[in-house]
Design a protein around this motif. Structure first.
Motif, short mmCIF file in Angstrom:
data_model
loop_
_atom_site.label_atom_id
_atom_site.label_comp_id
_atom_site.label_asym_id
_atom_site.label_seq_id
_atom_site.Cartn_x
_atom_site.Cartn_y
_atom_site.Cartn_z
N VAL A 192 83.13 -25.75 -103.65
CA VAL A 192 82.54 -26.93 -102.71
C VAL A 192 82.43 -26.40 -101.53
N ASP A 193 82.82 -25.40 -100.90
CA ASP A 193 82.39 -24.76 -99.88
C ASP A 193 80.88 -24.15 -99.95
N VAL A 194 80.86 -23.69 -100.96
CA VAL A 194 79.43 -23.14 -101.36
C VAL A 194 78.48 -24.29 -101.27
N TYR A 195 78.83 -25.30 -102.12
CA TYR A 195 77.62 -26.26 -102.09
C TYR A 195 77.59 -27.22 -100.64
N VAL A 196 78.57 -27.13 -99.84
CA VAL A 196 78.21 -27.88 -98.88
C VAL A 196 77.46 -26.95 -97.84
N SER A 197 77.45 -25.69 -98.05
CA SER A 197 76.79 -24.75 -97.11
C SER A 197 75.24 -24.87 -97.76
N TYR A 198 75.02 -25.14 -99.06
CA TYR A 198 73.65 -25.11 -99.28
C TYR A 198 73.16 -26.83 -98.86
N LEU A 199 73.94 -27.98 -98.96
CA LEU A 199 73.73 -29.15 -98.46
C LEU A 199 73.19 -28.99 -96.77
N ARG A 200 74.11 -28.23 -96.16
CA ARG A 200 73.88 -28.11 -94.65
C ARG A 200 72.53 -27.49 -94.48
N GLN A 201 72.16 -26.59 -95.24
CA GLN A 201 71.01 -26.01 -95.02
C GLN A 201 69.74 -26.77 -95.13
N LYS A 202 69.73 -27.49 -96.29
CA LYS A 202 68.86 -28.23 -96.71
C LYS A 202 68.57 -29.61 -95.90
N LEU A 203 69.91 -30.17 -95.25
CA LEU A 203 69.64 -31.29 -94.32
C LEU A 203 69.28 -30.91 -92.85
N THR A 204 69.09 -29.37 -92.45
CA THR A 204 68.92 -29.09 -91.34
C THR A 204 67.37 -29.27 -90.99
N GLY A 207 65.71 -31.59 -84.21
CA GLY A 207 66.07 -32.67 -83.53
C GLY A 207 67.26 -33.43 -84.20
N LYS A 208 68.00 -33.02 -85.34
CA LYS A 208 68.99 -33.68 -86.11
C LYS A 208 70.09 -32.60 -86.06
N LYS A 209 71.29 -33.41 -85.72
CA LYS A 209 72.54 -32.59 -86.09
C LYS A 209 73.05 -32.31 -87.38
N ASP A 210 73.97 -31.47 -87.50
CA ASP A 210 74.43 -31.44 -89.07
C ASP A 210 75.59 -32.51 -89.15
N PRO A 211 75.11 -33.34 -90.37
CA PRO A 211 75.89 -34.53 -90.45
C PRO A 211 77.27 -34.50 -91.31
N ILE A 212 77.49 -33.36 -91.58
CA ILE A 212 78.61 -32.90 -92.64
C ILE A 212 79.66 -32.15 -91.63
N GLN A 213 80.81 -32.56 -91.36
CA GLN A 213 81.79 -32.01 -90.33
C GLN A 213 82.84 -31.36 -91.43
N THR A 214 83.39 -30.02 -90.75
CA THR A 214 84.51 -29.49 -91.55
C THR A 214 85.93 -30.12 -90.85
N VAL A 215 86.69 -30.58 -91.72
CA VAL A 215 87.86 -30.92 -91.05
C VAL A 215 89.03 -29.93 -91.47
#
Length: 227
Positions: A192-204, A207-215
């Motif tokens: 899950v952590d690996v794929y969250v990292s993939y998503l964050r890279q692609k959504l970057t 002018g836009k912030k990272d929408p996925i926050q680590t809790v």
């Protein structure tokens, strides 16, 4: 869309499963009312379809328990009871819609789509999910953020869809794992952590912030204000 079907008629469940999978829905099955309620209360599904008469616990009781838990998941109640007083009792128990057996499967699909439109945050219509600048076209399987088109793999798409359907809610690694990998016991939570990292890279994008926050200690959250 991930659907939970609680129905003890195994022949009917096979037919519904076949129809829904043809429509590209993901389906979990449970034949016992008590066990079905336990699964529904995990909050992992986008829709619950529940029969009125079940072993363990009946459909209206399941509806009341889901609503008592403050879950807003749409519920479709199936029953052979077609009298007005039965419809009223079913809806007052917490169901959003009511389908009388025997029913046409085209009507079942139409009811599911209608409930999906009603409960999808930011949806323009049944074919689109939107949160902030993120727009997912569910038919074309295309994604854009602001004016940028983004390509995702199947797993990345499923994960993002889960986040978008549950904005501002902390999702645990196991919840994400269950949704994206469908209870594949060979998959480890660390993936899950690996794929969250993939998503964050692609959504970057600029002018836009990272929408996925680590809790920390819990999981991840799609922050609507940063989307």
């Amino acid at each position: 869309m991930k659907i939970l079907l609680i129905e003890d008629d195994k022949r009917l469940t096979r037919l519904i499963k076949s129809v829904l999978e043809e429509e590209k829905y993901s389906l979990d099955l449970q034949y016992d009312g008590e066990l079905g309620l336990e699964l529904a209360l995990r909050g992992l599904h986008d829709l619950v379809i529940v029969d009125w008469m079940l072993p363990g616990r009946d459909g209206p009781s399941i509806c009341r328990k889901i609503r008592a838990a403050k879950l807003t998941v749409p519920i479709l109640l199936l029953t052979a009871r077609g009298q007005v007083e039965d419809r009223v009792a079913g809806l007052e128990s917490g169901a959003d819609d009511y389908l009388v057996k025997p029913f046409d499967f085209d009507e079942l699909i139409a009811r599911i789509r209608a409930l999906s439109r009603r409960y999808t945050p930011g949806a323009v219509d049944s074919d689109e999910l939107r949160i902030g600048s993120i727009v997912m076209d569910l038919n074309a399987h295309t994604l854009r953020r602001a004016e940028s088109a983004i390509e995702l793999t199947k797993r990345e798409w499923d994960m993002l869809e889960f986040f978008v359907r549950h904005p501002n809610k902390t999702l645990s690694r196991m919840e994400i794992l269950d949704y994206v990998w469908s209870y594949d016991t060979q998959v480890k939570p660390e993936l899950v952590d690996v794929y969250v990292s993939y998503l964050r890279q692609k959504l970057t994008i600029t002018g836009k912030k990272d929408p996925i926050q680590t809790v920390r200690g819990f999981g991840y959250l799609m922050d609507e204000k940063n989307a």
